[in-house]
Design an enzyme around this catalytic site. Structure first.
Site, PDB file in Angstrom:
ATOM      1  N   ARG A  26      -2.274   6.051   9.850  1.00 21.90           N
ATOM      2  CA  ARG A  26      -2.305   5.794   8.271  1.00 21.90           C
ATOM      3  C   ARG A  26      -2.265   6.899   7.539  1.00 21.90           C
ATOM      4  O   ARG A  26      -2.215   7.994   7.795  1.00 21.90           O
ATOM      5  CB  ARG A  26      -3.340   4.929   7.965  1.00 21.90           C
ATOM      6  N   CYS A  73     -15.686  -8.813   5.559  1.00 17.84           N
ATOM      7  CA  CYS A  73     -15.613  -9.287   6.861  1.00 17.84           C
ATOM      8  C   CYS A  73     -16.307  -8.252   7.633  1.00 17.84           C
ATOM      9  O   CYS A  73     -16.730  -7.209   7.350  1.00 17.84           O
ATOM     10  CB  CYS A  73     -14.311  -9.507   7.486  1.00 17.84           C
ATOM     11  N   LYS A  76      -6.571   6.774  12.299  1.00 19.54           N
ATOM     12  CA  LYS A  76      -6.840   7.301  10.949  1.00 19.54           C
ATOM     13  C   LYS A  76      -7.487   8.797  11.072  1.00 19.54           C
ATOM     14  O   LYS A  76      -8.205   9.186  11.915  1.00 19.54           O
ATOM     15  CB  LYS A  76      -8.019   6.778  10.207  1.00 19.54           C
ATOM     16  N   CYS A 114     -13.710  -2.325   5.945  1.00 25.54           N
ATOM     17  CA  CYS A 114     -12.919  -1.256   5.043  1.00 25.54           C
ATOM     18  C   CYS A 114     -13.702  -0.339   4.124  1.00 25.54           C
ATOM     19  O   CYS A 114     -13.101   0.475   3.960  1.00 25.54           O
ATOM     20  CB  CYS A 114     -11.782  -2.415   4.466  1.00 25.54           C
ATOM     21  N   CYS A 144     -14.841  -4.016  -0.574  1.00 29.51           N
ATOM     22  CA  CYS A 144     -13.325  -4.057  -0.015  1.00 29.51           C
ATOM     23  C   CYS A 144     -12.815  -5.119  -1.083  1.00 29.51           C
ATOM     24  O   CYS A 144     -13.690  -5.661  -1.822  1.00 29.51           O
ATOM     25  CB  CYS A 144     -13.300  -4.289   1.234  1.00 29.51           C
ATOM     26  N   CYS A 200      -7.400 -11.284   0.661  1.00 24.06           N
ATOM     27  CA  CYS A 200      -7.361 -10.979   2.149  1.00 24.06           C
ATOM     28  C   CYS A 200      -7.693 -11.997   2.886  1.00 24.06           C
ATOM     29  O   CYS A 200      -8.646 -12.813   3.055  1.00 24.06           O
ATOM     30  CB  CYS A 200      -8.601  -9.779   2.161  1.00 24.06           C
ATOM     31  N   ARG A 240       0.818  -1.316   0.138  1.00 25.01           N
ATOM     32  CA  ARG A 240      -0.069   0.006  -0.060  1.00 25.01           C
ATOM     33  C   ARG A 240       0.751   1.368  -0.024  1.00 25.01           C
ATOM     34  O   ARG A 240       1.540   1.098   0.930  1.00 25.01           O
ATOM     35  CB  ARG A 240      -0.853   0.007   1.097  1.00 25.01           C
ATOM     36  N   LYS A 287      -4.362   0.857  14.960  1.00 23.87           N
ATOM     37  CA  LYS A 287      -4.318   1.761  13.775  1.00 23.87           C
ATOM     38  C   LYS A 287      -5.012   3.117  14.090  1.00 23.87           C
ATOM     39  O   LYS A 287      -5.663   3.115  15.040  1.00 23.87           O
ATOM     40  CB  LYS A 287      -4.914   1.112  12.477  1.00 23.87           C
TER      41      LYS A 287
END
Length: 598
Positions: free
Chosen positions: A160, A492, A228, A496, A447, A453, A91, A226
């Site tokens: 991120r 899931c 954001k 995302c 996603c 994934c 990424r 994470k």
């Protein structure tokens, strides 16, 4: 402990001061990694396997890459007694989603040489490469660096990629907001040189126990999870600003940037069957001038660093830190660390979270074309030769290219003299035709999910287009035609594609089975509510058909579908993340609903 923490009697039993053995195993990995180095050099050099060591797998995320395997081949390889078909996702860090045509061309070449011959535009305005083999990781990373980009902190327990509304028509404001978003991104990068040593062959500077390297913002164990950040420019909430840990909402004084309202505590991730986890939208806590954005972002990050849950990663995002300790405590803690108080929040207005497709003109006379890239996958497919077409456009384009938070692409700032040439290339390669799809399809988002994934439990990117086709048929059948409804799907529960703020959202439970959510806000202002659990396509369509019929007959003028299902009593409005899993009856009597509510 700070004075604010003392005043509010905060329990720090889960913060990073705990002995390592009581914390989540990832905390030990970070602590012992030598500032994110670990044994990555040795793992990458080992050719007997396509994987890296487990601890190093956790560390690669901080460098912008995830180890994955082809799940379509997993069972076949297991039966053949072969290890999984390992590869890596990479990424790119791309603040605000803006890149230059030359950079696009370099990334396109890397995708064709080392990845799966596609580029994936993400919901956080950047590029992902899929299918990169371990032996090609360093070469690909170096190629990204040669384009004057990098992958530092694109994943991992750090801040991120920073998002920012990319719409060129807001050029005066965008010109002021984008540099601030980029400055926040740069300021919150990890200070370690591990990335440069491992991928770019820089001479090592870390000498074991010798403290000649520090992380001034993060410390040795970085963040609990994470983090954001996004910048929105009203009236467009394309970055879904309330889903961010920190959301900066630009406040304009005519064409000048007056400052930002600050929202804190957003986040999409949750765990099925664990009601202690939930999506949450951020709370607006005040207004700041433009020159304070970097300082405010840093101080908020340090609060999460010091008080975030390092025992249970499912409860480690900042939204839980705020809800555990209280929003008043959080604001007090922030203002104490800043040494000054936030101003009262100022008025603002959002009216959409979607992209504006097709042609638009900027104040200075240049043009933009916003192209629909279905689920962000840049590839050649039949009549739609999108990857080839964008490569040809990048060779001649004199402006820039901007990835939207909805996985689409803006060919921005096209000089008027060049517009006809760009249009011809768009038409030749089927990009305009691909962009002239239904409003429903253009508002949809998925996603990646299978096959790459490792978290996916159901299809998403590969399945949603066919489901949209069938939903389009329902809209025609019920007389709604080309109405715009925001539909999003994740493979899931991690969300995302931000399905928990969609008007109709889906998260995967098992192959072919999904949870269904209803009632999200059209412009990202309200969470959806769980409606049905573990259902397949037949039930999805049977459920939507009578809802669409009722919507066609009984909607009010201009009423969004998410508002309608709440008013008619299909679901209750979610006023806070803690209401998401609650058994709350809808307030209004409605037409009823099929199935069992979760």
């Amino acid at each position: 402990m700070s004075k604010a923490a003392e005043r509010h009697n905060i329990d720090r039993s889960v913060d990073r001061s705990q002995p390592v053995e009581k914390l989540h195993p990832n905390e030990r990995i970070k602590l012992e990694s030598g500032y994110l180095r670990g044994a990555l050099d040795a793992s990458l050099a080992e050719r007997i396997t396509g994987a890296v060591l487990e601890d190093d797998h956790q560390l690669t995320k901080f460098h912008g890459t995830y180890q994955q395997d082809d799940r379509d081949l997993r069972e076949e390889r297991r039966r053949s007694k072969l290890e999984p078909a390992y590869s890596f996702m990479i990424r790119v860090r791309l603040p605000g989603g803006v890149c230059q045509p030359e950079q696009w061309l370099q990334l396109d070449e890397l995708a064709r040489n080392y990845a799966n011959n596609t580029l994936r535009l993400t919901t956080r305005q950047t590029f992902q490469f899929h299918g990169v083999l371990k032996r090609d990781l360093a070469t690909t990373m170096q190629g990204i660096h040669d384009s004057l980009l990098d992958t530092i902190a694109a994943c991992g327990d750090v801040n991120r990629g920073v998002m920012a509304t990319p719409i060129p028509e807001f050029s005066a404001l965008h010109a002021q907001v984008f540099p601030i978003a980029k400055a926040v991104s740069e300021h919150l990068l990890p200070g370690t040189r591990a990335y440069h040593e491992i991928w770019l062959n820089e001479q090592p500077v870390y000498q074991g126990d010798k403290e000649d390297e520090v992380e001034p913002v993060y410390g040795k164990t970085y963040l609990p999870r994470k983090f954001k950040i996004g910048f929105a420019i009203p009236p467009v909430n394309d970055v879904d600003v309330f889903t961010q840990d920190i959301g900066f909402i630009a406040i304009a004084d005519e064409d000048d940037l007056a400052g930002f309202n600050v929202a804190v505590g957003g986040g999409m991730g949750r765990t099925d069957n664990e009601p202690s986890t939930y999506p949450r939208l951020g709370d607006v806590i005040g207004f700041i001038p433009p020159d304070k954005a970097v300082e405010v972002a840093e101080k908020i990050v340090t609060i999460q660093r010091d008080f975030g849950n390092r025992v249970d990663r499912k409860l480690a995002r900042m939204k839980y830190t705020i809800d555990r300790n209280g929003l008043d405590w959080f604001v007090d803690e922030l203002e104490e660390r800043l040494g000054w108080k936030l101003e009262p929040a100022r008025d603002y207005h959002f009216d959409t979270s979607t992209d504006r497709f097709g042609w638009s003109k900027n104040a200075e006379g240049t043009w933009n074309y916003t192209a629909f890239i279905e689920n962000g996958r840049v590839k050649d497919d039949g009549a739609h030769q999108v990857m080839t077409g964008l490569r040809e456009i990048a060779k001649v384009h004199k402006g820039d290219l901007r990835i939207t938070p909805n996985q689409n692409l803006i060919i921005a700032c096209i000089p008027a003299r060049q517009k006809a040439r760009i249009r011809k290339l768009l038409e030749k390669h089927g990009i305009i035709a691909a962009s002239e799809r239904s409003t429903l399809r253009r508002h949809s988002m998925a996603c990646v999910a299978f096959p790459t994934c490792g978290l996916a439990m159901a299809e998403s990117e590969r399945y949603l287009p066919s489901l949209i086709t069938k939903v389009e048929g329902l809209l025609e059948e019920t007389g709604l035609g080309d109405v715009g409804i925001v539909i999003r799907m994740s493979g899931c529960n991690n969300g995302c594609s931000r399905p928990y703020v969609a008007e109709i959202g889906f998260s995967g439970r098992a192959p072919g089975k999904y949870n269904m959510y209803l009632g999200g806000g059209y412009y990202g202002q309200r969470l959806a509510k769980p409606y049905l659990e573990n259902i397949g396509e037949e039930t999805i369509l049977q459920t939507l058909r009578p809802m669409f019929a009722a919507y066609a007959e009984k909607r009010r003028d201009g009423e969004a579908f998410g508002d309608f299902v709440i008013r008619r009593g299909y679901v209750a409005a979610v006023h806070h993340g803690t209401d998401f899993n609650a058994e709350v009856e809808p307030e209004a009597a409605g037409a009823g609903a099929t199935g069992t509510r979760s």
